[in-house]
Design an enzyme around this catalytic site. Structure first.
Site, mmCIF file in Angstrom:
data_model
loop_
_atom_site.group_PDB
_atom_site.id
_atom_site.type_symbol
_atom_site.label_atom_id
_atom_site.label_comp_id
_atom_site.label_asym_id
_atom_site.label_seq_id
_atom_site.Cartn_x
_atom_site.Cartn_y
_atom_site.Cartn_z
ATOM 1 N N HIS A 1 3.421 -4.516 -2.214
ATOM 2 C CA HIS A 1 2.919 -3.243 -1.149
ATOM 3 C C HIS A 1 2.061 -4.044 -0.177
ATOM 4 O O HIS A 1 1.254 -5.182 -0.759
ATOM 5 C CB HIS A 1 2.529 -2.618 -2.185
ATOM 6 C CG HIS A 1 3.058 -2.120 -3.323
ATOM 7 N ND1 HIS A 1 3.073 -1.924 -4.783
ATOM 8 C CD2 HIS A 1 4.371 -1.198 -2.780
ATOM 9 C CE1 HIS A 1 4.250 -1.959 -5.590
ATOM 10 N NE2 HIS A 1 4.703 -0.945 -4.162
ATOM 11 N N HIS B 1 -4.960 -0.063 -1.420
ATOM 12 C CA HIS B 1 -4.093 1.126 -1.217
ATOM 13 C C HIS B 1 -5.340 1.975 -0.246
ATOM 14 O O HIS B 1 -5.439 2.535 0.760
ATOM 15 C CB HIS B 1 -2.821 1.735 -1.125
ATOM 16 C CG HIS B 1 -1.979 0.939 -2.459
ATOM 17 N ND1 HIS B 1 -1.333 0.252 -0.612
ATOM 18 C CD2 HIS B 1 -1.569 1.269 -2.825
ATOM 19 C CE1 HIS B 1 -0.409 0.330 -1.473
ATOM 20 N NE2 HIS B 1 -0.222 -0.375 -2.877
HETATM 21 ZN ZN LIG Z 1 1.316 -3.450 -5.610
#
Ligand SMILES: [Zn+2]
Length: 313
Positions: free
Chosen positions: A137, A98
């Site tokens: 994600h 991320h």
């Molecule tokens: Zn994740």
């Protein structure tokens, strides 16, 4: 990490050699993250820690841990390219996918897999690196860092809707990188067959067309059915199957395959899934078995990608 260590030491580390990871070299880190951003993280940690964003809290030790997480991924690239082994696994926290160039997000400070990929290009002279991200994600940081690059093929399978809300199928990269960012969002409840068929029928054919010289896997385990953050239903069997498929394509292309740990928040599921991945890395490889036409998701993805990747038509 403790859960993974306990599981693997109970199995004598599955025949893998364990190594400690050095802190990443400053120049290697700066190839992805600006010096001012690195300094800001260091200062926050040294002064006792704090919030970098809503869900990214750092303590005094976080900076050092993050340097080693990136360093481990970089060292794995070097070891595999130096032919010490055909495949490896860099297991560290914090995760990385991320993290943007100048912004910490979602527990991630430095984008470990991106730093490793950039190192493979810059320091090792590779021209093509593939990153498959099967964390539940979207790997928004990796997506953005290589958005306009045609030297890194980024393929992400992720649940949608879910944090961080990025990674629609229509985000295909920009400039010379169009077609080299491949987002494959899947719905809640997606299981071994959904993830596996996207790997076998989209990621593997893409790899064969792109011919990467190194395959990195952003190996998160929060798509596991027991994970408290994701709502997918992948099992150890599914992670093993995806690993075998990527190993097979790596072997056919003579490209090393290296996994970099991302998320995974059920400790039992994380430990058993990492073990399943390591076992699969060690198993004899075979081409994925493909029966039938594939799911609607697969058909749609291949149609979408065919303009850049005619082999997928
Ligand atoms: Zn994740």
């Amino acid at each position: 990490m403790v859960a993974i260590e306990r599981e693997l030491s109970a199995h004598d580390w599955l025949g893998f050699e364990r190594m400690t990871s050095p802190a990443v070299e400053r120049a290697t880190l700066e190839a992805v993250h600006p010096g001012g951003y690195i300094n800001a993280i260091e200062e926050t940690c040294v002064s006792g820690g704090g919030h970098l964003d809503l869900d990214t809290v750092v303590s005094e030790d976080s900076f050092e841990a993050a340097l080693h997480a990136a360093g481990g991924a970089v060292q794995m690239v070097d070891l595999l390219l130096d032919r010490n082994a055909p495949y490896g696994f860099s297991a560290h926290r914090p995760p990385g996918h991320h993290a943007l160039r100048s912004r910490a997000m979602g527990f991630c400070l430095f984008n470990n897999v991106a730093v490793a990929a950039q190192h493979a290009l810059d320091a090792r002279g590779l021209e093509r690196v593939m990153i498959l991200d099967w964390d539940v994600h979207h790997g928004n940081g990796t997506n953005d860092i290589f958005h306009d690059s045609d030297r890194v093929l980024f393929v992400s399978i992720h649940q949608s809707p879910l944090y961080p809300g990025t990674g629609p199928a229509g985000d295909v990269g920009s400039g010379p990188g169009r077609g080299f960012t491949v987002n494959l969002p899947v719905g809640p409840g997606s299981d071994d067959s959904v993830f596996g068929s996207l790997v076998d029928r989209v990621a593997v054919p893409l790899a064969r067309a792109f011919e990467p010289q190194f395959v990195l896997i952003s190996a998160g385990y929060d798509a596991h059915r027991d994970d408290p953050l994701g709502e997918c239903a992948v099992t150890e069997t599914g992670f093993a199957a995806m690993t075998r498929s990527m190993r097979w394509v790596g072997e056919t292309l003579e490209a090393p395959v290296g996994c970099v740990l991302e998320g995974g928040y059920s400790l039992d599921a994380l430990a058993s899934s990492v073990a399943a991945t390591l076992i699969a890395l060690n198993e004899p490889v075979a081409a994925p078995a493909l029966d039938g036409d594939g799911s609607r998701l697969v058909v749609q993805a291949r149609e979408r990608l065919a303009q850049w990747w005619p082999a997928l038509a």
